[in-house]
Design a protein around this motif. Structure first.
Motif, PDB file in Angstrom:
ATOM      1  N   GLN A  19       0.921  -1.190   0.005  1.00  0.00           N
ATOM      2  CA  GLN A  19      -0.031   0.080  -0.115  1.00  0.00           C
ATOM      3  C   GLN A  19       0.821   1.119  -0.061  1.00  0.00           C
ATOM      4  OE1 GLN A  19      -2.570   0.556   3.479  1.00  0.00           O
ATOM      5  NE2 GLN A  19      -3.697   2.020   2.445  1.00  0.00           N
ATOM      6  N   GLY A  20       1.906   1.250   0.793  1.00  0.00           N
ATOM      7  CA  GLY A  20       2.748   2.587   0.844  1.00  0.00           C
ATOM      8  C   GLY A  20       3.664   2.722  -0.145  1.00  0.00           C
ATOM      9  N   LEU A  21       4.072   1.573  -0.750  1.00  0.00           N
ATOM     10  CA  LEU A  21       4.991   1.886  -1.944  1.00  0.00           C
ATOM     11  C   LEU A  21       4.124   1.875  -3.286  1.00  0.00           C
ATOM     12  CD1 LEU A  21       8.218  -0.159  -0.946  1.00  0.00           C
ATOM     13  CD2 LEU A  21       7.619   2.412  -0.841  1.00  0.00           C
ATOM     14  N   GLN A  22       3.271   1.233  -3.286  1.00  0.00           N
ATOM     15  CA  GLN A  22       2.215   1.053  -4.585  1.00  0.00           C
ATOM     16  C   GLN A  22       3.124   0.498  -5.529  1.00  0.00           C
ATOM     17  OE1 GLN A  22       0.316   4.743  -5.147  1.00  0.00           O
ATOM     18  NE2 GLN A  22      -0.776   4.661  -3.407  1.00  0.00           N
ATOM     19  N   SER A  23       3.679  -0.718  -5.242  1.00  0.00           N
ATOM     20  CA  SER A  23       4.154  -1.474  -6.284  1.00  0.00           C
ATOM     21  C   SER A  23       4.386  -2.889  -5.701  1.00  0.00           C
ATOM     22  CB  SER A  23       5.813  -0.952  -6.514  1.00  0.00           C
ATOM     23  OG  SER A  23       6.707  -0.958  -5.440  1.00  0.00           O
ATOM     24  N   PRO A  24       4.578  -4.063  -6.621  1.00  0.00           N
ATOM     25  CA  PRO A  24       4.757  -5.218  -6.271  1.00  0.00           C
ATOM     26  C   PRO A  24       5.859  -5.576  -5.305  1.00  0.00           C
ATOM     27  CG  PRO A  24       4.793  -5.285  -8.539  1.00  0.00           C
ATOM     28  CD  PRO A  24       5.077  -3.772  -8.105  1.00  0.00           C
ATOM     29  N   ILE A  25       5.617  -6.229  -4.332  1.00  0.00           N
ATOM     30  CA  ILE A  25       6.570  -6.917  -3.332  1.00  0.00           C
ATOM     31  C   ILE A  25       6.655  -8.348  -3.283  1.00  0.00           C
ATOM     32  CG2 ILE A  25       6.827  -7.167  -0.586  1.00  0.00           C
ATOM     33  CD1 ILE A  25       6.303  -4.078  -1.709  1.00  0.00           C
ATOM     34  N   GLU A  26       7.995  -8.703  -3.186  1.00  0.00           N
ATOM     35  CA  GLU A  26       8.217 -10.101  -3.186  1.00  0.00           C
ATOM     36  C   GLU A  26       9.008 -10.484  -1.917  1.00  0.00           C
ATOM     37  OE1 GLU A  26      10.291 -11.894  -6.644  1.00  0.00           O
ATOM     38  OE2 GLU A  26       9.327 -10.581  -7.910  1.00  0.00           O
ATOM     39  N   ILE A  27       8.908 -11.635  -1.377  1.00  0.00           N
ATOM     40  CA  ILE A  27       9.414 -12.217  -0.072  1.00  0.00           C
ATOM     41  C   ILE A  27      10.493 -12.814  -1.020  1.00  0.00           C
ATOM     42  CG2 ILE A  27       9.398 -13.563   1.760  1.00  0.00           C
ATOM     43  CD1 ILE A  27       6.410 -13.012   2.178  1.00  0.00           C
ATOM     44  N   GLY A  28      11.748 -12.276  -0.518  1.00  0.00           N
ATOM     45  CA  GLY A  28      13.165 -12.858  -1.019  1.00  0.00           C
ATOM     46  C   GLY A  28      13.675 -13.997  -0.008  1.00  0.00           C
ATOM     47  N   ASP A  29      14.801 -13.688   0.420  1.00  0.00           N
ATOM     48  CA  ASP A  29      15.466 -14.774   1.349  1.00  0.00           C
ATOM     49  C   ASP A  29      14.696 -14.865   2.875  1.00  0.00           C
ATOM     50  OD1 ASP A  29      17.501 -14.985  -0.590  1.00  0.00           O
ATOM     51  OD2 ASP A  29      18.735 -13.551   0.296  1.00  0.00           O
ATOM     52  N   LEU A  30      14.638 -16.008   3.223  1.00  0.00           N
ATOM     53  CA  LEU A  30      13.937 -16.472   4.507  1.00  0.00           C
ATOM     54  C   LEU A  30      15.247 -17.108   5.228  1.00  0.00           C
ATOM     55  CD1 LEU A  30      11.688 -16.869   6.310  1.00  0.00           C
ATOM     56  CD2 LEU A  30      11.272 -18.830   5.049  1.00  0.00           C
ATOM     57  N   SER A  31      15.691 -16.864   6.333  1.00  0.00           N
ATOM     58  CA  SER A  31      16.660 -17.546   7.163  1.00  0.00           C
ATOM     59  C   SER A  31      16.541 -17.669   8.507  1.00  0.00           C
ATOM     60  CB  SER A  31      18.142 -17.305   6.703  1.00  0.00           C
ATOM     61  OG  SER A  31      18.131 -15.893   7.130  1.00  0.00           O
ATOM     62  N   MET A  32      17.083 -18.559   9.200  1.00  0.00           N
ATOM     63  CA  MET A  32      17.083 -18.563  10.573  1.00  0.00           C
ATOM     64  C   MET A  32      18.519 -18.141  11.141  1.00  0.00           C
ATOM     65  SD  MET A  32      14.025 -19.735  11.475  1.00  0.00           S
ATOM     66  CE  MET A  32      14.318 -19.945  13.254  1.00  0.00           C
ATOM     67  N   GLU A  33      18.342 -17.093  12.073  1.00  0.00           N
ATOM     68  CA  GLU A  33      19.583 -16.369  12.486  1.00  0.00           C
ATOM     69  C   GLU A  33      20.146 -16.890  13.862  1.00  0.00           C
ATOM     70  OE1 GLU A  33      20.599 -11.868  12.726  1.00  0.00           O
ATOM     71  OE2 GLU A  33      20.778 -12.463  10.564  1.00  0.00           O
ATOM     72  N   GLU A  34      21.313 -17.559  14.036  1.00  0.00           N
ATOM     73  CA  GLU A  34      21.639 -18.026  15.191  1.00  0.00           C
ATOM     74  C   GLU A  34      22.724 -16.975  16.111  1.00  0.00           C
ATOM     75  OE1 GLU A  34      23.140 -22.042  15.043  1.00  0.00           O
ATOM     76  OE2 GLU A  34      21.085 -22.803  14.127  1.00  0.00           O
ATOM     77  N   GLU A  35      23.626 -16.407  15.127  1.00  0.00           N
ATOM     78  CA  GLU A  35      24.296 -15.613  15.615  1.00  0.00           C
ATOM     79  C   GLU A  35      23.763 -14.109  16.245  1.00  0.00           C
ATOM     80  OE1 GLU A  35      27.737 -16.150  15.838  1.00  0.00           O
ATOM     81  OE2 GLU A  35      26.981 -18.134  15.075  1.00  0.00           O
ATOM     82  N   ALA A  36      24.236 -13.096  16.721  1.00  0.00           N
ATOM     83  CA  ALA A  36      24.083 -11.981  17.162  1.00  0.00           C
ATOM     84  C   ALA A  36      23.639 -11.369  15.934  1.00  0.00           C
ATOM     85  CB  ALA A  36      25.092 -11.333  17.983  1.00  0.00           C
ATOM     86  N   TYR A  37      22.308 -10.378  16.145  1.00  0.00           N
ATOM     87  CA  TYR A  37      22.033  -9.502  14.956  1.00  0.00           C
ATOM     88  C   TYR A  37      23.038  -8.388  14.552  1.00  0.00           C
ATOM     89  CZ  TYR A  37      18.830  -6.662  12.242  1.00  0.00           C
ATOM     90  OH  TYR A  37      18.277  -5.998  11.093  1.00  0.00           O
ATOM     91  N   ARG A  38      23.004  -8.451  13.348  1.00  0.00           N
ATOM     92  CA  ARG A  38      24.130  -7.225  12.529  1.00  0.00           C
ATOM     93  C   ARG A  38      23.260  -6.256  11.927  1.00  0.00           C
ATOM     94  NH1 ARG A  38      29.756  -8.633  12.407  1.00  0.00           N
ATOM     95  NH2 ARG A  38      29.834  -6.797  11.080  1.00  0.00           N
ATOM     96  N   ARG A  39      23.213  -5.069  12.358  1.00  0.00           N
ATOM     97  CA  ARG A  39      22.313  -4.176  11.777  1.00  0.00           C
ATOM     98  C   ARG A  39      23.029  -3.847  10.240  1.00  0.00           C
ATOM     99  NH1 ARG A  39      22.934   1.511  11.976  1.00  0.00           N
ATOM    100  NH2 ARG A  39      24.764   1.121  13.363  1.00  0.00           N
ATOM    101  N   LYS A  40      21.870  -3.414   9.113  1.00  0.00           N
ATOM    102  CA  LYS A  40      22.434  -3.171   7.835  1.00  0.00           C
ATOM    103  C   LYS A  40      22.406  -1.925   7.743  1.00  0.00           C
ATOM    104  CE  LYS A  40      20.302  -7.611   6.269  1.00  0.00           C
ATOM    105  NZ  LYS A  40      20.891  -8.250   7.980  1.00  0.00           N
ATOM    106  N   GLY A  41      21.513  -0.865   8.347  1.00  0.00           N
ATOM    107  CA  GLY A  41      21.620   0.334   8.056  1.00  0.00           C
ATOM    108  C   GLY A  41      20.668   1.061   9.077  1.00  0.00           C
ATOM    109  N   VAL A  42      19.341   1.592   8.775  1.00  0.00           N
ATOM    110  CA  VAL A  42      18.475   2.273   9.594  1.00  0.00           C
ATOM    111  C   VAL A  42      17.588   1.159  10.151  1.00  0.00           C
ATOM    112  CG1 VAL A  42      16.907   4.117  10.228  1.00  0.00           C
ATOM    113  CG2 VAL A  42      18.708   4.376   8.337  1.00  0.00           C
ATOM    114  N   ALA A  43      17.559   0.955  11.427  1.00  0.00           N
ATOM    115  CA  ALA A  43      16.598  -0.074  11.863  1.00  0.00           C
ATOM    116  C   ALA A  43      15.805   0.413  13.098  1.00  0.00           C
ATOM    117  CB  ALA A  43      17.647  -1.093  12.502  1.00  0.00           C
ATOM    118  N   ALA A  44      14.753  -0.231  13.216  1.00  0.00           N
ATOM    119  CA  ALA A  44      13.737   0.018  14.481  1.00  0.00           C
ATOM    120  C   ALA A  44      13.587  -1.243  14.936  1.00  0.00           C
ATOM    121  CB  ALA A  44      12.334   0.748  13.597  1.00  0.00           C
TER     122      ALA A  44
END
Length: 165
Positions: A19-44
């Motif tokens: 709704q917000g972007l008004q363009s198609p969305i695809e679910i890409g990668d899906l993974s289980m993460e066992e290590e500590a979370y590593r921030r990629k950029g702007v995170a909430a």
């Protein structure tokens, strides 16, 4: 991690982004993460307590965050603008709000804490009873990562175990 806890967040993210972007969305990668979370950029990060407890982190590369914030604001915003960080928190608010409505309808009771900017390089690590699932939503403006680490509160787990569930 139980799919009935995760699916409302996936559905909400898909609907809000679409709704917000008004363009198609695809679910890409899906993974289980066992290590500590590593921030990629702007995170909430949003914390949940109650029948369901844990956290959900929404993380966007700086360029993606600025592009999505610009779409929401209706004007170009630089990566350094504070509105970009606020937009990521608002995106988290909208997605969590939609997911919470679904979970409330299923009878769960919990408290959703306000989104906080996640600024440290590393975040919480998965534990034996709380795995983290990482999903990537590919949008026309870049990738939105959602890191979900939720579990039933200990009293709910004991009740389920007592019922043979």
């Amino acid at each position: 991690m139980k799919m009935e806890l995760i699916q409302p967040f996936i559905n909400a993210a898909d609907a809000v982004l679409l709704q917000g972007l008004q363009s198609p969305i695809e679910i890409g990668d899906l993974s289980m993460e066992e290590e500590a979370y590593r921030r990629k950029g702007v995170a909430a990060m949003v914390q949940l307590t109650g029948d369901i407890e844990g956290r959900v982190i929404f993380d966007l590369a700086p360029k993606t965050a600025a592009s999505i914030a610009s779409q929401f604001a209706g004007t170009e915003l630089p990566e350094s603008d504070s509105l970009v960080r606020e937009a990521v928190c608002e995106l988290a608010n909208q997605i969590i709000g939609n997911a919470v409505a679904t979970l409330n309808d299923q009878g769960f009771h919990f408290r959703v804490h306000p989104p906080e900017l996640h600024t440290s390089e590393h975040g919480p690590k998965s534990t034996a009873d709380t795995e983290a699932l990482v999903l990537c939503f590919d949008t026309s403006r870049g990738s939105v990562f959602m890191n979900i680490a939720l579990r039933y509160h200990a009293s709910m787990q004991q009740a389920a175990a007592g019922n043979g569930a």
